[in-house]
Design a protein around this motif. Structure first.
Motif, mmCIF file in Angstrom:
data_model
loop_
_atom_site.group_PDB
_atom_site.id
_atom_site.type_symbol
_atom_site.label_atom_id
_atom_site.label_comp_id
_atom_site.label_asym_id
_atom_site.label_seq_id
_atom_site.Cartn_x
_atom_site.Cartn_y
_atom_site.Cartn_z
ATOM 1 N N GLY A 262 34.004 47.748 55.143
ATOM 2 C CA GLY A 262 34.991 48.329 54.177
ATOM 3 C C GLY A 262 34.183 48.395 52.816
ATOM 4 N N GLN A 263 33.119 48.074 52.517
ATOM 5 C CA GLN A 263 32.459 48.311 50.978
ATOM 6 C C GLN A 263 31.624 49.627 51.229
ATOM 7 N N HIS A 264 31.771 50.411 49.843
ATOM 8 C CA HIS A 264 31.116 51.558 49.644
ATOM 9 C C HIS A 264 30.362 51.443 48.448
ATOM 10 N N GLN A 265 28.873 51.571 48.640
ATOM 11 C CA GLN A 265 27.965 51.380 47.648
ATOM 12 C C GLN A 265 27.072 52.415 47.737
ATOM 13 N N GLU A 266 27.085 53.188 46.430
ATOM 14 C CA GLU A 266 26.465 54.359 46.163
ATOM 15 C C GLU A 266 25.375 54.016 44.879
ATOM 16 N N HIS A 267 24.269 54.737 45.279
ATOM 17 C CA HIS A 267 23.296 54.871 44.058
ATOM 18 C C HIS A 267 22.666 56.150 43.983
ATOM 19 N N ALA A 292 32.745 49.917 58.898
ATOM 20 C CA ALA A 292 32.742 50.867 57.894
ATOM 21 C C ALA A 292 31.889 50.605 56.516
ATOM 22 N N ALA A 293 31.117 49.573 56.625
ATOM 23 C CA ALA A 293 30.333 49.543 55.418
ATOM 24 C C ALA A 293 29.530 50.678 55.295
ATOM 25 N N HIS A 294 29.240 51.069 54.133
ATOM 26 C CA HIS A 294 28.660 52.489 53.802
ATOM 27 C C HIS A 294 27.722 52.464 52.499
ATOM 28 N N THR A 295 26.495 52.674 52.821
ATOM 29 C CA THR A 295 25.693 52.911 51.483
ATOM 30 C C THR A 295 25.133 54.431 51.408
ATOM 31 N N VAL A 296 25.004 54.645 50.017
ATOM 32 C CA VAL A 296 24.191 55.972 49.712
ATOM 33 C C VAL A 296 23.325 55.875 48.868
ATOM 34 N N TRP A 297 22.209 56.385 49.065
ATOM 35 C CA TRP A 297 21.137 56.670 47.988
ATOM 36 C C TRP A 297 20.455 58.143 47.986
ATOM 37 N N VAL A 298 20.657 58.297 46.777
ATOM 38 C CA VAL A 298 20.278 59.770 46.407
ATOM 39 C C VAL A 298 19.167 59.621 45.387
#
Length: 418
Positions: A262-267, A292-298
């Motif tokens: 359930g966590q959203h971590q975005e960098h 639904a663990a979601h990470t985003v790296w851009v």
């Protein structure tokens, strides 16, 4: 970690990982190189402003928001936020000074301009700011600790300025704990010849929503090590920007994140090479577990035409520990001059390597401990590169806590929770 080559860097969980790897080599001409997403214009053309009317409320369809849970971040888009949701406490090294200043202090707003809605609302909502100054030529004898503690979930804005004077050396630890709904600006101004390490830890409680804009401005021959560690909170979205203003500057940007169910971590990072002969290195690694663990790296790197002699490389790796998790990874490299030392990027997302696990188990190591060893090894080099023993020990302990959650799920004794 198992991976196969592909031109896509955005992936749902799959039996094998997805990766891109572009070797570091001198460019032969101006070009733009990005992968894994909707085409976008030059990063140099991104709208930045201190004006709320210029940077409007996003719909979620914009390139910079398309991975984000906009509905959960929406309370931070409001034009006038409170300042009562967090408490900031500083324990400074004897050589360092700390001040609380009004928003009209002339030192504020010098490390770049807001580039998204949460950043511009943070700027326009603050009434005061915390200023931490390392005097010129000072060598800090201890780590300066800044603790930002959530005390309620009122949508709140906070502002910090870290100023490293010329030829100074210091380490700053920025710690986020408790629960809050916070948009934050962290200005980092590093004068000529200064060496600064900033470690920002997001260890929020369940329910926290945090957007933070870190804007780094480096002078001539300045060196910055910027470390981001994201572990807790429901939604964390960090946007570190680094801008070179003098030749010979170096920035090393290190990130470690561990997302649970359930966590959203975005960098989202941006390195702006606008002057000649500067160096940047970006290395971010993350692990994911749970539904639904979601990470985003851009990672965006812009080498402007004036930035001859640039040397840059960025790397992102993601390790998926369970079904139901998703990692998005998008490196972008934009080059406007061919007269550089080198530039490149790499990105990969994958599961455990079954052969590696089999190798360890064949030597008598139980599956749970074998998995621990793999994850420890995945993060260990990154943690040890921080260079501050007390911080490294704390992060290793935090990784152990996350691994305990993962092992309990594998063994069927407990669910993965944020």
């Amino acid at each position: 970690m198992t991976s196969t080559q592909t031109e896509s860097t955005t992936s749902d969980v799959a039996p094998t990982g997805l990766s891109t790897d572009h070797s570091r080599a001198a460019a032969d001409g101006a070009h733009t190189h990005g992968t894994g997403g909707t085409p976008q214009g030059s990063r140099a053309e991104r709208v930045t402003s201190f004006d709320l009317d210029v940077i409007t409320v996003p719909s979620g369809r914009e390139e910079e928001w398309r991975f984000s849970p906009v509905a959960k971040l929406a309370p931070l888009f409001a034009a006038d936020l409170a300042s009562s949701g967090v408490r900031t406490t500083v324990v400074e090294s004897p050589e360092v000074t700390v001040e609380i200043v009004g928003r009209d202090d002339e030192r504020l707003g010098k490390a770049g301009v807001p580039g998204d809605r949460t950043a511009v609302t943070a700027w326009n909502s603050i009434k005061e700011a915390t200023v931490v100054t390392v005097p010129a030529q000072a060598i800090a004898s201890a780590v300066t600790s800044i603790r930002v503690e959530g005390i309620n979930n009122t949508p709140t804005a906070n502002h910090l300025l870290i100023h490293a004077g010329a030829l100074s050396e210091s380490v700053i630890l920025l710690d986020h704990i408790g629960s809050a709904t916070l948009t934050e600006t962290v200005e980092i101004v590093v004068d000529d010849g200064a060496h600064l390490t900033v470690v920002s830890v997001q260890d929020w409680a369940t329910g926290a929503v945090h957007a933070s804009s870190h804007r780094i401005r480096l002078g001539r021959d300045a060196k910055v090590k910027h470390v981001v560690v994201t572990l807790g909170g429901d939604v964390v979205r960090l946007t570190p920007d680094a801008e070179f203003t003098g030749e010979g500057g170096e920035v090393e940007m290190i990130g470690l994140y561990f997302a649970d169910a359930g966590q959203h971590q975005e960098h989202r990072l941006f390195v702006d090479h606008a002057v000649p002969r500067c160096k940047s290195r970006v290395t971010y690694k993350g692990a994911l577990q749970g539904e639904a663990a979601h990470t985003v790296w851009v990672g965006d790197v812009l080498i402007r035409k004036e930035a001859e002699g640039t040397d840059t490389y960025e790397l992102n790796r993601n390790l998926v520990l369970s079904d139901g998790a998703r990692a998005d990874s998008v490196p972008n490299l934009e080059i406007e001059t061919g007269l550089i030392e080198g530039a490149g990027h790499a990105s990969a997302t994958g599961r455990f390597d079954d052969e590696q696990l089999f190798y360890l188990q064949a030597r008598g190591i139980p599956e749970g401990e074998a998995r621990r060893l793999v994850v420890r090894g995945f993060f260990a080099e990154l943690i040890h590169s921080i260079g501050v023993e007390s911080i490294e020990a704390r992060l290793l302990a935090s990784i152990e806590v996350e691994l305990s959650k993962s092992m309990s799920v594998i063994e069927g004794t407990a669910p993965v929770t944020a």
